[in-house]
Every structure is written in structure tokens, then in C-alpha cells.
Design a protein around this motif. Structure first.
Motif, PDB file in Angstrom:
ATOM      1  N   VAL A 143       4.888  -7.705   7.630  1.00 54.07           N
ATOM      2  CA  VAL A 143       3.944  -6.946   8.452  1.00 54.07           C
ATOM      3  C   VAL A 143       3.356  -7.845   9.536  1.00 54.07           C
ATOM      4  O   VAL A 143       3.293  -7.475  10.714  1.00 54.07           O
ATOM      5  N   ARG A 160      -2.447  -5.428   3.058  1.00 53.02           N
ATOM      6  CA  ARG A 160      -1.809  -4.657   4.129  1.00 53.02           C
ATOM      7  C   ARG A 160      -2.741  -3.568   4.657  1.00 53.02           C
ATOM      8  O   ARG A 160      -2.733  -3.259   5.849  1.00 53.02           O
ATOM      9  N   THR A 204       2.216  -0.893   8.453  1.00 52.27           N
ATOM     10  CA  THR A 204       1.892  -1.677   7.249  1.00 52.27           C
ATOM     11  C   THR A 204       2.607  -1.163   5.994  1.00 52.27           C
ATOM     12  O   THR A 204       2.312  -1.605   4.881  1.00 52.27           O
ATOM     13  N   PHE A 262       3.881  -8.636   2.914  1.00 53.77           N
ATOM     14  CA  PHE A 262       2.757  -8.887   3.811  1.00 53.77           C
ATOM     15  C   PHE A 262       3.183  -9.720   5.020  1.00 53.77           C
ATOM     16  O   PHE A 262       2.798  -9.433   6.157  1.00 53.77           O
TER      17      PHE A 262
END
Length: 292
Positions: free
Chosen positions: A176, A142, A122, A173
Motif C-alpha cells: 500500500v 491500512r 488500501t 502494508f
């Protein structure tokens, strides 16, 4: 493992039918659930996550009968709700250690290993000693992904995760999510079409508690081939054009004119040019047809 939903219905005490006989099958990878605010997305996410019970229907994840055995699902579930809560004045690393203990990871070495892994995935490793309460909105989201990854979930649900994020935070984000989506079944609920276009190979469009479309973005766009038309108009002309043509969206240009997109089986008139269908067109046409 596949998530199979059949005949799912839910009506709240105020009479609002949030889910209306929902049938849905979701396999591995990123699945985008699109719909406007109030469409029933959060109701569906909460029901799948066993946070509320439906009035009728069935949910299976692999060989787990979710409604009969909610604890079995919770052991393999990672859930990031729309509102993730308030954080104590504690570093990310310490807070994840606490969550890992709650999730039954008793070995200190095992906790240390998995915490390092989820912080790296993350992109929070460099700020692991900073208090989570001081994180930006995107960093908190995250961190939410980091905590749900602690138990290596097989099913991940994220509900409106990019709402309120600035463009840079949203991009980080989504990167991720893209990474974890390769190895998990991920349901990504949102009203932001661009997020789904970037991430998801399959989508569903939900409105009024009903699934209106289920398929791939590419197939959805292909169904509108030759049916999306475009032209530029003055702002003062919008009401007249809205009366005469099936406008599905409009956007301002720098000179304050409007770029309108129209859905029509044939060319509306000689002033319109054909436009390449986009996922946003699919979304607006689907919602508009549902209101007719």
C-alpha cells in the motif's frame, strides 16, 4: 514540493536532547528515516507534523513556513502516528465518512467517491462493512492510511507503521505504501532496515537526534565496497572475535554456528572472505562509528 528542515533542535524538560541541529531536505517519493528506538525519529515526526514546537530551527514545505503557519501544513498533511488510537464499534465505511466530514468534505457524493477510492487503494473495500475495532493489526494500519488519504495530502508521515505486524500483514502494508509513494512526499520512519530497502530510494540515518547519513541506499552500500568481511564461527568463539575484530552483526545458522560480518579497510585475516555490502551493514557501521 520539497520539505526543508534547517537547524532543528528540541530538548525536553528532563534534559534529553531529542533533536540536535537537524538539517534535512526531502523531495517527492518515499524517504526512509532509519534509527534505533530512542534515536529521535518520533520527535522529528511530531515536530514536522506541528504536534510539538522545536526550541529553534525552521521547517518549510513548498512555500509554507510550517512553524509560522501550522494550519496551512495540516491542510496538506497526512499523519499516521506509531499509536493510532482506539476505534468505536463502527464500520470502516461509516468511520471514514465521519472523518471526511471532519476534514471539510461537505458533499455526500464527494465523500462517497473518495471513501471508495481510499478503501480500494488500501485493499479494504471487501471489509468496508466490518467494524474497525475487529480488524487485525495490519488492517488497522491500512485503515490509518485510508483515513489520512481522505484530504489528498501532499505530505504523508508514517511512524513505525510495521512494528508488531506479522510477515503477511507487513507485506500487504508495504505494498500500500509503495503505491501511494509514487504520487506523494512520504516520510517512512522505522528501525526495520528491510522495510526501507524494499521501499525507499533515499534514506537518512538518525541517532542521538543527529542525521548521520543522507543519501541513496545504493550509494551508501557502494561506500562500504571492499570493507565488509564475513566468516562462520562457533558460538563459543564470539567473545574472542568481538575483542579482536570490528563485528557489526552476527546471525545464527541452522547448525547453531554464527555468521559474523566485520567492518575493516583490509582483510582482517586469511579466514575471512569479502562480502557484498548490504543496507543493514551501512546502518550498523554508521551507528557504531557514531558511538566511537
Amino acid at each position: 514540493m520539497k520539505l526543508k528542515i534547517s537547524g532543528l533542535t528540541k530538548t525536553y524538560k528532563n534534559g534529553v536532547m531529542a533533536l540536535d541541529n537537524v538539517d534535512l531536505e526531502i523531495g517527492a517519493g518515499m524517504f526512509g528515516l532509519l534509527g534505533p528506538n530512542g534515536a529521535g525519529k518520533s520527535s522529528l515526526m511530531r515536530t514536522i507534523s506541528t504536534l510539538q514546537s522545536p526550541d529553534s530551527g525552521e521547517i518549510h514545505f513548498g512555500d509554507i513556513n510550517v512553524l509560522n503557519n501550522p494550519m496551512a501544513l495540516r491542510k496538506v498533511l497526512g499523519y499516521l502516528p506509531q499509536e493510532f488510537g482506539v476505534y468505536p464499534n463502527m464500520s470502516a465505511e461509516r468511520l471514514l465518512n465521519y472523518f471526511a466530514q471532519l476534514k471539510g468534505i461537505s458533499s455526500k457524493e464527494d465523500r462517497k467517491k473518495i471513501i471508495k477510492e481510499v478503501l480500494e487503494v488500501t485493499n479494504l473495500w471487501d471489509v468496508r462493512n466490518k467494524s474497525v475495532s475487529g480488524y487485525s493489526g495490519g488492517m488497522k494500519q491500512r485503515f490509518g492510511i485510508a483515513q489520512l488519504l481522505l484530504n489528498n495530502p501532499k505530505l504523508i508521515i508514517v511512524d513505525e507503521p510495521t512494528a508488531g505486524l506479522d510477515p503477511a500483514e507487513r507485506h500487504r502494508f508495504l505494498n500500500v505504501l509503495r503505491e501511494i509513494g509514487a504520487n506523494h512526499t512520504v516520510i517512512f520512519s522505522t528501525h526495520i532496515v528491510d522495510d526501507v530497502r524494499e521501499l525507499c530510494r533515499e534514506i537518512g540515518i538518525l541517532n542521538g537526534g543527529k542525521i548521520l547519513y543522507r543519501g541513496t541506499p545504493t550509494d551508501a552500500e557502494a561506500q562500504l565496497d571492499g570493507k565488509i568481511w564475513m566468516r562462520i564461527i562457533e558460538r563459543s568463539e564470539l567473545d574472542d572475535f568481538a575483542r579482536d575484530f570490528n563485528i557489526i552483526s552476527s546471525n545464527f545458522n541452522q547448525d547453531n554456528t554464527l555468521n559474523i560480518r566485520v567492518y575493516s579497510e583490509t582483510q582482517p585475516n586469511e579466514t575471512f572472505v569479502m562480502a557484498k555490502p548490504q543496507l543493514e551493514d551501512v546502518y550498523f557501521v554508521t551507528l557504531k562509528n557514531d558511538r566511537l
